[in-house]
Design a protein around this motif. Structure first.
Motif, PDB file in Angstrom:
ATOM      1  N   GLN A  53       1.392  -1.225   0.102  1.00  0.00           N
ATOM      2  CA  GLN A  53       0.017   0.290  -0.125  1.00  0.00           C
ATOM      3  C   GLN A  53       0.694   1.376  -0.058  1.00  0.00           C
ATOM      4  OE1 GLN A  53      -3.390  -0.485  -0.370  1.00  0.00           O
ATOM      5  NE2 GLN A  53      -4.091  -2.202  -0.379  1.00  0.00           N
ATOM      6  N   TRP A  54       1.918   0.955   0.383  1.00  0.00           N
ATOM      7  CA  TRP A  54       3.006   1.831   0.396  1.00  0.00           C
ATOM      8  C   TRP A  54       3.615   2.849  -0.923  1.00  0.00           C
ATOM      9  CZ3 TRP A  54       4.045   6.233   2.617  1.00  0.00           C
ATOM     10  CH2 TRP A  54       4.816   7.415   2.995  1.00  0.00           C
ATOM     11  N   ARG A  55       3.695   1.300  -1.414  1.00  0.00           N
ATOM     12  CA  ARG A  55       4.542   2.056  -2.606  1.00  0.00           C
ATOM     13  C   ARG A  55       3.316   2.386  -3.509  1.00  0.00           C
ATOM     14  NH1 ARG A  55       6.070  -3.813  -4.452  1.00  0.00           N
ATOM     15  NH2 ARG A  55       7.183  -3.129  -6.301  1.00  0.00           N
ATOM     16  N   VAL A  56       1.954   2.053  -3.400  1.00  0.00           N
ATOM     17  CA  VAL A  56       0.850   2.543  -4.475  1.00  0.00           C
ATOM     18  C   VAL A  56       0.190   3.611  -3.732  1.00  0.00           C
ATOM     19  CG1 VAL A  56      -1.646   1.861  -4.506  1.00  0.00           C
ATOM     20  CG2 VAL A  56      -0.019   0.207  -4.878  1.00  0.00           C
ATOM     21  N   PHE A  57       1.132   3.729  -2.798  1.00  0.00           N
ATOM     22  CA  PHE A  57       0.392   5.428  -2.423  1.00  0.00           C
ATOM     23  C   PHE A  57       1.440   6.765  -2.995  1.00  0.00           C
ATOM     24  CE2 PHE A  57       1.906   8.921   0.472  1.00  0.00           C
ATOM     25  CZ  PHE A  57       0.683   9.461   0.476  1.00  0.00           C
ATOM     26  N   LEU A  58       3.138   6.019  -3.132  1.00  0.00           N
ATOM     27  CA  LEU A  58       3.922   6.427  -3.519  1.00  0.00           C
ATOM     28  C   LEU A  58       3.600   6.947  -5.267  1.00  0.00           C
ATOM     29  CD1 LEU A  58       7.264   5.259  -1.306  1.00  0.00           C
ATOM     30  CD2 LEU A  58       6.522   7.731  -1.414  1.00  0.00           C
ATOM     31  N   LEU A  59       3.227   5.895  -5.507  1.00  0.00           N
ATOM     32  CA  LEU A  59       3.289   5.595  -7.088  1.00  0.00           C
ATOM     33  C   LEU A  59       1.644   7.084  -7.271  1.00  0.00           C
ATOM     34  CD1 LEU A  59       4.218   4.685 -10.195  1.00  0.00           C
ATOM     35  CD2 LEU A  59       2.284   2.155  -9.976  1.00  0.00           C
ATOM     36  N   ARG A  60       1.120   6.914  -6.593  1.00  0.00           N
ATOM     37  CA  ARG A  60      -0.176   7.348  -7.186  1.00  0.00           C
ATOM     38  C   ARG A  60       0.196   8.997  -6.763  1.00  0.00           C
ATOM     39  NH1 ARG A  60      -3.163   5.003  -4.498  1.00  0.00           N
ATOM     40  NH2 ARG A  60      -3.208   6.266  -2.163  1.00  0.00           N
ATOM     41  N   ARG A  61       1.019   8.912  -6.076  1.00  0.00           N
ATOM     42  CA  ARG A  61       1.118  10.748  -5.214  1.00  0.00           C
ATOM     43  C   ARG A  61       2.080  11.369  -6.632  1.00  0.00           C
ATOM     44  NH1 ARG A  61       4.908  12.717  -0.469  1.00  0.00           N
ATOM     45  NH2 ARG A  61       6.031  11.499  -1.313  1.00  0.00           N
ATOM     46  N   GLN A  62       2.925  10.305  -7.399  1.00  0.00           N
ATOM     47  CA  GLN A  62       4.010  10.620  -8.327  1.00  0.00           C
ATOM     48  C   GLN A  62       3.364  11.162  -9.187  1.00  0.00           C
ATOM     49  OE1 GLN A  62       6.411   7.558  -9.562  1.00  0.00           O
ATOM     50  NE2 GLN A  62       8.599   8.996  -9.871  1.00  0.00           N
ATOM     51  N   HIS A  63       2.339  10.141  -9.797  1.00  0.00           N
ATOM     52  CA  HIS A  63       1.968  10.584 -11.018  1.00  0.00           C
ATOM     53  C   HIS A  63       1.250  11.862 -10.883  1.00  0.00           C
ATOM     54  CE1 HIS A  63      -0.440   9.316 -14.616  1.00  0.00           C
ATOM     55  NE2 HIS A  63      -1.777   8.985 -13.899  1.00  0.00           N
ATOM     56  N   SER A  64       0.555  12.578  -9.752  1.00  0.00           N
ATOM     57  CA  SER A  64      -0.838  12.971  -9.436  1.00  0.00           C
ATOM     58  C   SER A  64       0.159  13.942 -10.084  1.00  0.00           C
ATOM     59  CB  SER A  64      -1.249  13.012  -7.873  1.00  0.00           C
ATOM     60  OG  SER A  64      -2.294  12.215  -7.967  1.00  0.00           O
ATOM     61  N   ASP A  65       1.497  14.013  -9.280  1.00  0.00           N
ATOM     62  CA  ASP A  65       2.003  15.235  -9.575  1.00  0.00           C
ATOM     63  C   ASP A  65       2.530  15.754 -11.091  1.00  0.00           C
ATOM     64  OD1 ASP A  65       2.613  16.066  -6.640  1.00  0.00           O
ATOM     65  OD2 ASP A  65       4.139  15.099  -6.177  1.00  0.00           O
ATOM     66  N   PHE A  66       2.594  14.537 -11.441  1.00  0.00           N
ATOM     67  CA  PHE A  66       3.129  14.433 -13.230  1.00  0.00           C
ATOM     68  C   PHE A  66       1.341  14.893 -13.709  1.00  0.00           C
ATOM     69  CE2 PHE A  66       2.072  12.209 -17.584  1.00  0.00           C
ATOM     70  CZ  PHE A  66       2.794  12.694 -18.021  1.00  0.00           C
ATOM     71  N   VAL A  67       0.818  14.795 -13.404  1.00  0.00           N
ATOM     72  CA  VAL A  67      -0.550  14.832 -14.519  1.00  0.00           C
ATOM     73  C   VAL A  67      -0.551  16.672 -13.790  1.00  0.00           C
ATOM     74  CG1 VAL A  67      -3.629  15.052 -14.299  1.00  0.00           C
ATOM     75  CG2 VAL A  67      -1.834  12.984 -14.493  1.00  0.00           C
ATOM     76  N   ARG A  68      -0.268  17.094 -12.668  1.00  0.00           N
ATOM     77  CA  ARG A  68      -0.693  18.705 -12.588  1.00  0.00           C
ATOM     78  C   ARG A  68       0.784  19.439 -13.843  1.00  0.00           C
ATOM     79  NH1 ARG A  68      -1.192  17.936  -7.808  1.00  0.00           N
ATOM     80  NH2 ARG A  68       0.749  17.743  -7.105  1.00  0.00           N
ATOM     81  N   ALA A  69       1.487  19.044 -13.334  1.00  0.00           N
ATOM     82  CA  ALA A  69       2.673  19.918 -14.143  1.00  0.00           C
ATOM     83  C   ALA A  69       2.124  19.869 -15.690  1.00  0.00           C
ATOM     84  CB  ALA A  69       4.140  19.111 -14.025  1.00  0.00           C
ATOM     85  N   PHE A  70       1.925  18.868 -15.706  1.00  0.00           N
ATOM     86  CA  PHE A  70       1.441  18.169 -17.563  1.00  0.00           C
ATOM     87  C   PHE A  70       0.846  19.179 -18.389  1.00  0.00           C
ATOM     88  CE2 PHE A  70       0.073  15.587 -21.383  1.00  0.00           C
ATOM     89  CZ  PHE A  70       1.641  15.644 -22.090  1.00  0.00           C
ATOM     90  N   ASN A  71      -0.827  19.376 -17.598  1.00  0.00           N
ATOM     91  CA  ASN A  71      -1.879  19.684 -17.533  1.00  0.00           C
ATOM     92  C   ASN A  71      -1.559  21.018 -18.065  1.00  0.00           C
ATOM     93  OD1 ASN A  71      -3.640  17.220 -18.040  1.00  0.00           O
ATOM     94  ND2 ASN A  71      -4.067  17.759 -15.886  1.00  0.00           N
ATOM     95  N   ARG A  72      -0.329  21.628 -17.265  1.00  0.00           N
ATOM     96  CA  ARG A  72      -0.392  23.219 -16.732  1.00  0.00           C
ATOM     97  C   ARG A  72       0.567  23.680 -17.805  1.00  0.00           C
ATOM     98  NH1 ARG A  72       2.859  23.609 -12.533  1.00  0.00           N
ATOM     99  NH2 ARG A  72       4.186  23.429 -13.720  1.00  0.00           N
ATOM    100  N   PHE A  73       1.864  23.179 -18.862  1.00  0.00           N
ATOM    101  CA  PHE A  73       2.148  23.266 -19.454  1.00  0.00           C
ATOM    102  C   PHE A  73       1.229  23.438 -21.173  1.00  0.00           C
ATOM    103  CE2 PHE A  73       5.809  22.054 -16.773  1.00  0.00           C
ATOM    104  CZ  PHE A  73       6.098  22.905 -16.582  1.00  0.00           C
ATOM    105  N   ASN A  74       0.124  21.945 -21.012  1.00  0.00           N
ATOM    106  CA  ASN A  74      -0.042  21.564 -22.243  1.00  0.00           C
ATOM    107  C   ASN A  74      -0.978  22.748 -22.331  1.00  0.00           C
ATOM    108  OD1 ASN A  74      -1.561  20.287 -24.093  1.00  0.00           O
ATOM    109  ND2 ASN A  74      -3.205  18.690 -22.775  1.00  0.00           N
ATOM    110  N   ARG A  75      -1.672  23.265 -21.288  1.00  0.00           N
ATOM    111  CA  ARG A  75      -3.066  24.434 -21.391  1.00  0.00           C
ATOM    112  C   ARG A  75      -1.896  25.826 -21.786  1.00  0.00           C
ATOM    113  NH1 ARG A  75      -4.571  23.714 -16.933  1.00  0.00           N
ATOM    114  NH2 ARG A  75      -3.131  25.698 -15.879  1.00  0.00           N
ATOM    115  N   ASN A  76      -0.964  25.924 -21.249  1.00  0.00           N
ATOM    116  CA  ASN A  76      -0.076  27.315 -21.801  1.00  0.00           C
ATOM    117  C   ASN A  76      -0.006  27.208 -23.498  1.00  0.00           C
ATOM    118  OD1 ASN A  76      -0.255  28.341 -19.030  1.00  0.00           O
ATOM    119  ND2 ASN A  76       1.477  27.831 -18.434  1.00  0.00           N
ATOM    120  N   ALA A  77       1.108  26.162 -23.798  1.00  0.00           N
ATOM    121  CA  ALA A  77       0.859  25.550 -24.721  1.00  0.00           C
ATOM    122  C   ALA A  77      -0.433  25.970 -26.267  1.00  0.00           C
ATOM    123  CB  ALA A  77       1.464  24.465 -25.145  1.00  0.00           C
ATOM    124  N   ARG A  78      -1.617  25.559 -25.572  1.00  0.00           N
ATOM    125  CA  ARG A  78      -2.861  25.300 -26.083  1.00  0.00           C
ATOM    126  C   ARG A  78      -3.444  26.980 -26.274  1.00  0.00           C
ATOM    127  NH1 ARG A  78      -5.505  22.256 -23.659  1.00  0.00           N
ATOM    128  NH2 ARG A  78      -6.354  23.197 -22.256  1.00  0.00           N
TER     129      ARG A  78
END
Length: 233
Positions: A117-142
């Motif tokens: 469960q701890w590894r799943v938590f770290l993976l989920r938090r890492q993915h959430s950080d990526f999605v947040r940053a990626f969406n910001r750059f994608n929105r700015n580019a668009r």
């Protein structure tokens, strides 16, 4: 009794008289004590005890008589003494030991599930950080039609894949990425983004290409999450 002194029997017209003197030691503090001693009349097969009348003994104490005041007498209106607080180390060590034992028992029975469960938590938090940053750059580019923002989104995407897959995606070329992640839509999206970034060209598919990169990252995240949650034998 610590001693005894005998005297010779005296006989007259009234009868015979036996006498003796006893030296006694008593641990009783009373100065007057009553004593009654027997006289045994021996027969062939038995003897009979004949008790004399009770008599009073006057005891002399060898302890000196003093006028020392009674030190056990309670005193009133004494001052209250403040006691210094001390840390109870035995109780503290017992508490720490009990916690340690409880932790070991919990980890013994549930350690593997807790680790999963701890590894799943770290993976989920890492993915959430990526999605947040990626969406910001994608929105700015668009919204701004800015190729530098699209390039930042690609850099974030490569770094995320490198962290999850444990491969140097940040240094991979487009061909090397396709070799590691075979996907026709991904290949087209990367080539389109390369034309935008390095050719400084315009593309109506930039937003769709960036969305394809996000979908690939989403599939990678789900695959690793399933690998972690899959029970091991």
């Amino acid at each position: 009794m610590i001693g005894q002194e005998y005297f010779t029997t005296r006989t007259d017209s009234l009868g015979s008289l036996d006498s003796t003197i006893y030296r006694l030691v008593s641990f009783d503090v009373a100065s007057l004590q009553v004593l009654r001693l027997p006289v045994f009349v021996y027969a062939d097969k038995d003897c009979t005890a004949v008790y004399a009348a009770p008599d009073t003994l006057w005891l002399r104490s060898p302890l000196p008589v003093t006028t020392r005041p009674d030190t056990l007498k309670l005193r009133d209106q004494t001052k209250v003494g403040m006691l210094q607080r001390t840390f109870n180390y035995p109780i503290f060590l017992l508490f720490i030991g009990s916690l340690g034992l409880l932790f070991l028992l919990v980890y013994w029975f549930f350690g593997r599930e807790i680790d999963r469960q701890w590894r799943v938590f770290l993976l989920r938090r890492q993915h959430s950080d990526f999605v947040r940053a990626f969406n910001r750059f994608n929105r700015n580019a668009r919204e701004r039609n800015n190729t530098s923002e699209a390039e930042k989104a690609v850099v974030v995407w490569k770094q995320y894949l490198e962290d999850v897959e444990k491969k140097p995606f940040a240094t991979y070329t487009t061909r090397e990425i396709i070799d590691n992640i075979p996907d026709e839509t991904l290949e087209g999206a990367l080539k389109d983004i390369d034309r935008i970034i390095y050719g400084q060209g315009k593309s109506q598919q930039m937003d769709a290409s960036l969305q394809t990169l996000k979908n690939v990252a989403q599939r990678v995240y789900r695959r690793h999450r399933l690998d972690i949650m899959r029970p091991t034998r």
